[in-house]
Design an enzyme around this catalytic site. Structure first.
Site, short mmCIF file in Angstrom:
data_model
loop_
_atom_site.label_atom_id
_atom_site.label_comp_id
_atom_site.label_asym_id
_atom_site.label_seq_id
_atom_site.Cartn_x
_atom_site.Cartn_y
_atom_site.Cartn_z
N CYS A 37 43.73 34.29 56.98
CA CYS A 37 44.66 33.51 57.79
C CYS A 37 44.53 32.04 57.41
CB CYS A 37 44.33 33.66 59.27
SG CYS A 37 44.32 35.37 59.81
N ARG A 97 48.03 32.35 52.46
CA ARG A 97 46.82 32.94 53.04
C ARG A 97 47.13 34.08 53.99
NH1 ARG A 97 42.20 29.82 52.36
NH2 ARG A 97 41.23 31.01 54.00
N TRP A 116 47.18 36.85 58.74
CA TRP A 116 47.07 38.08 57.96
C TRP A 116 46.33 39.05 58.88
CZ3 TRP A 116 43.35 41.42 55.97
CH2 TRP A 116 43.80 42.29 54.96
N ASN A 163 40.53 31.76 61.90
CA ASN A 163 40.48 32.57 60.69
C ASN A 163 39.08 33.15 60.60
OD1 ASN A 163 40.75 33.68 58.10
ND2 ASN A 163 40.06 31.78 57.13
N GLY A 164 38.99 34.45 60.33
CA GLY A 164 37.68 35.09 60.23
C GLY A 164 37.67 36.34 61.09
N GLU A 221 44.00 44.54 34.13
CA GLU A 221 44.61 43.36 34.75
C GLU A 221 46.14 43.44 34.68
OE1 GLU A 221 43.71 41.23 36.73
OE2 GLU A 221 45.13 39.59 36.57
N LYS A 232 48.48 43.37 37.95
CA LYS A 232 49.58 42.41 38.16
C LYS A 232 50.85 43.16 38.48
CE LYS A 232 47.97 39.47 38.74
NZ LYS A 232 46.57 39.22 38.68
N GLU A 236 50.76 44.76 42.05
CA GLU A 236 50.73 43.88 43.22
C GLU A 236 52.02 43.10 43.42
OE1 GLU A 236 47.54 40.95 43.34
OE2 GLU A 236 47.64 40.76 41.18
N HIS A 248 41.38 62.54 28.46
CA HIS A 248 40.55 63.17 29.49
C HIS A 248 41.28 63.27 30.83
CE1 HIS A 248 37.23 63.20 26.70
NE2 HIS A 248 37.56 61.95 26.40
N LYS A 256 45.90 35.57 49.83
CA LYS A 256 45.27 34.94 48.68
C LYS A 256 43.75 35.01 48.70
CE LYS A 256 45.41 32.58 44.90
NZ LYS A 256 45.73 33.39 43.72
C1 F6R Z 1 44.88 39.60 42.18
C2 F6R Z 1 44.03 38.69 42.92
C3 F6R Z 1 42.85 39.26 43.59
C4 F6R Z 1 41.67 38.29 43.50
C5 F6R Z 1 40.49 38.81 44.33
C6 F6R Z 1 39.28 37.92 44.22
O1 F6R Z 1 45.93 38.93 41.56
O2 F6R Z 1 44.29 37.53 43.00
O3 F6R Z 1 42.51 40.50 43.08
O4 F6R Z 1 41.30 38.14 42.18
O5 F6R Z 1 40.87 38.92 45.67
O6 F6R Z 1 39.56 36.64 44.69
P1 F6R Z 1 38.65 35.41 44.31
O7 F6R Z 1 38.80 35.19 42.85
O8 F6R Z 1 39.19 34.28 45.13
O9 F6R Z 1 37.25 35.79 44.67
#
Ligand code: F6R
Length: 612
Positions: A2, A27, A74, A100-101, A483, A487, A490, A506, A607
């Site tokens: 949040c 966030r 969130w 937040n938390g 990765e 991408k 998501e 496999h 985020k």
């Molecule tokens: C995907 C993404 C997440 C972060 C993960 C770790 O695009 O952004 O998978 O990489 O939540 O976040 P950090 O790097 O902030 O620890």
């Protein structure tokens, strides 16, 4: 997760809070709300869904006052709903709280407070906080600050709190434990925020509140103390990045802007860490001798940062004599990994606030390990709790899907591996220069790929339909496959799976038919990996898969096998993942665009994952 903001000063608070929330929306975006203190009462507005809903509501029913708090949510406890949106209030409406938390002991506190006559209107953990403060006042706390302190002492879990008291009109309170919170310092105005970007356009200095501290903000000063009321002299830090860093800059989304920033960021990291004499300087407190004696490294991280960690492991074990492991922080913290104090722990994290990554390093510290973070955010929890940090220096990453932080983390590992290899004598000075020359090619190659975005867009538009896609890579580009798939899923919401190409036989080969796009990362390498990868591509072709290859310029073999090819410049195999992933970022980006998703704020994601 949040976002929290707060303001006190001589301006109308509501527009300032809304502006801050807009910048914090990455966030969390399930609901948003503000509370403003004016004319002797607290007035609030909250709406489910995106911030724009709250803005529309406030246009119809404006709220006046020069002191307030705001929140973008969130959802953790309770669905996104009006009742569960922040701010939350005490029974008599005289105390408003944004949070937040997670309050871990909220259920027992709620039962206790209910028995004392408090009525709860939401399913959230947060709502216990204003009631606890109210109860402390009822029981004779000497002041709002004393009541807040007494409530904080009852809370278990993590919080960044913003609090307003109707009966203390010119003050915003805040407190922090385990969730990020900064205090922005202005001219006759002060702010609170979960993150610098929320208020970067308004401040140039900030206080990073420490865990266990709270503060009272007035228009002209800030007073910080501990939960026991001991006065703390805060450290005021200059904010290094500029307001433009948190703006779109004419790009249609933050993600596209951040993809475009990569060449500049990679160049700047090289310029900062490769000295004029050709040596690599990490700028760390850990001495060359420490790295000479080091025997084992454990890299811990989540999501995209985990893929960077996988790449880091491959490079470090390739270039140095050190045994390297990597793990997901959420798994690592519940394992029994037999780590000895001589192991160096490397947490990799853009935000520096990811709950599992933080928990992992706390655990490793108990075992006596040293912590060397790869992190983007100064003052973040991971940075504070680490012995040393390599900053990825990306500026704020606002797009929820990580792009520039990822390639910067890869560059960090390239520089770290070259540094360790050179101080240990695993690389001769001549060989080091050869590697560095090749590494310097990478930013230009990334730039070249970005210039091909129209071509990549056309390919994405051709293949974005269908329920699924498969990404295959080997060795250094196995993390690239993971990765690329992450991408894609998501931001475009198309199911995508990344696989080590050698594993295809496999299991996943059963998926292949003429409808399945298979993205094959098959750039030229110096060893047999290319031949092996080519065989895998042929296996997909034999089963009529729709092949999208990422190939080295001039590779005619792949164009015969593939439906489409994204050609990338030739760079040293070890460093090719930074170039190849850029192509996959753009592929995912344009697939998402074709599918009409909200690219910067994909559904259900936030985020910074500050809860487990
Ligand atoms: C995907 C993404 C997440 C972060 C993960 C770790 O695009 O952004 O998978 O990489 O939540 O976040 P950090 O790097 O902030 O620890």
């Amino acid at each position: 997760m949040c976002g929290v903001v707060g303001y006190i000063g001589s301006k109308e608070a509501a527009p300032v809070l809304i502006d801050g929330l807009r910048r914090l929306e990455y966030r969390g975006y399930d609901s948003a709300g503000i509370a403003v203190l004016g004319g002797g009462k607290i007035v609030f507005g909250k709406e489910v869904g995106r911030l724009v809903n709250l803005e529309r509501e406030l246009e119809k029913n404006p709220i006046a006052g020069m002191c307030g708090i705001g929140h973008t949510r969130w959802a953790t406890h309770g669905a996104p709903s009006q009742a569960n949106s922040h701010p939350h209030f005490s029974s008599d409406g005289s105390i408003a709280v944004v949070h937040n938390g997670i309050i871990e002991n909220y259920a027992e506190l709620r039962d206790e407070l209910a028995a004392q006559g408090h009525t709860f209107l939401s399913e959230t953990d947060t709502e216990v906080v204003p009631h606890l403060i109210e109860q402390a006042l009822k029981e004779g706390a000497a002041s709002p600050a004393a009541a807040l302190r007494s409530a904080l002492k009852r809370l278990r879990g993590a919080y960044a709190l913003g609090v307003l008291f109707r009966d203390e009109p010119n003050t915003v309170y805040c407190a922090r434990l385990g969730s990020p919170l900064i205090i922005g310092l202005g001219e006759n105005e002060n702010f609170i925020a979960s993150d610098v970007p929320a208020i970067i356009n308004r401040i140039s200095e900030a206080i990073y509140l420490n865990d266990g501290e709270m503060a009272a903000l007035y228009a002209d000063r800030v007073e910080v103390c501990t939960m026991d009321g001991e006065v703390v002299t805060p450290v005021v830090k200059k904010i290094e990045f500029k307001a433009e860093d948190a703006e779109h800059d004419g790009f249609e989304t933050f993600m596209l802007k951040e993809i475009h920033e990569q060449p500049r960021i990679l160049r700047a990291l090289l310029a900062k860490h490769v000295l004029a004499d050709g040596s690599v300087d990490l700028g760390t407190e850990l001495s060359p001798d420490y790295f000479r004696k080091l025997r084992r490294i454990m890299i811990v991280s989540c999501g995209t940062a985990y893929h960077a960690g996988m790449y880091g492991k491959l490079l470090l074990e390739n270039l140095t004599g050190i045994a390297v492991e990597t793990d997901l922080a959420s798994e690592f913290r519940y394992r029994d990994p037999k780590i000895d104090p001589g192991t160096l722990i490397i947490p990799v994290t853009q935000s520096g606030e990811t709950a599992d990554t933080l928990a992992s390093i706390r655990m490793a510290k108990e075992w006596g390990c040293r912590i060397f973070a790869v992190c983007n955010v100064e003052g973040s929890s991971v940075v504070r709790e680490s012995d040393a940090t390599f900053y990825t220096d990306c500026g704020p990453e606002i797009g929820v899907a990580s792009t520039k932080a990822y390639t910067a983390q890869q560059m960090a590992f390239a520089l770290l591996a070259l540094y360790i290899a050179s101080v240990r004598g695993d690389l001769t000075p001549e060989k080091l220069q050869e590697y560095l020359d090749d590494l310097r090619e990478v930013p230009n190659a990334v730039h070249y790929v970005i210039q091909k975005k129209a071509e990549i867009q056309a390919i994405a538009e051709k293949h974005h339909d269908g329920p699924s896609s498969l990404y295959l890579g080997r060795r250094f580009n196995y993390p690239t496959a993971l990765e690329g798939a992450l991408k894609n899923k998501e931001i475009s919401y198309q199911h995508a799976e990344g696989y080590a190409a050698g594993e295809m036989k496999h299991g996943p080969i059963a998926l292949i038919n003429e409808a399945l796009p298979v993205v094959c990362i098959c750039t030229k390498t110096a060893d047999e990996v290319y031949e092996k990868m080519l065989s895998n591509v042929k296996e997909v072709e034999a089963r009529n898969g729709r092949i999208i290859a990422v190939a080295t310029e001039g590779d005619t073999e792949l164009s015969k096998l593939s439906d489409d090819v994204i050609y990338v410049p030739s760079v040293r195999d070890e460093f090719s993942p930074m170039v190849n992933v850029t192509a996959l970022q753009l592929l995912a980006y344009y697939a998402a665009r074709a599918r009409g998703t909200d690219i910067d704020k994909p559904r259900n994601l936030a985020k910074s994952v500050t809860v487990e």
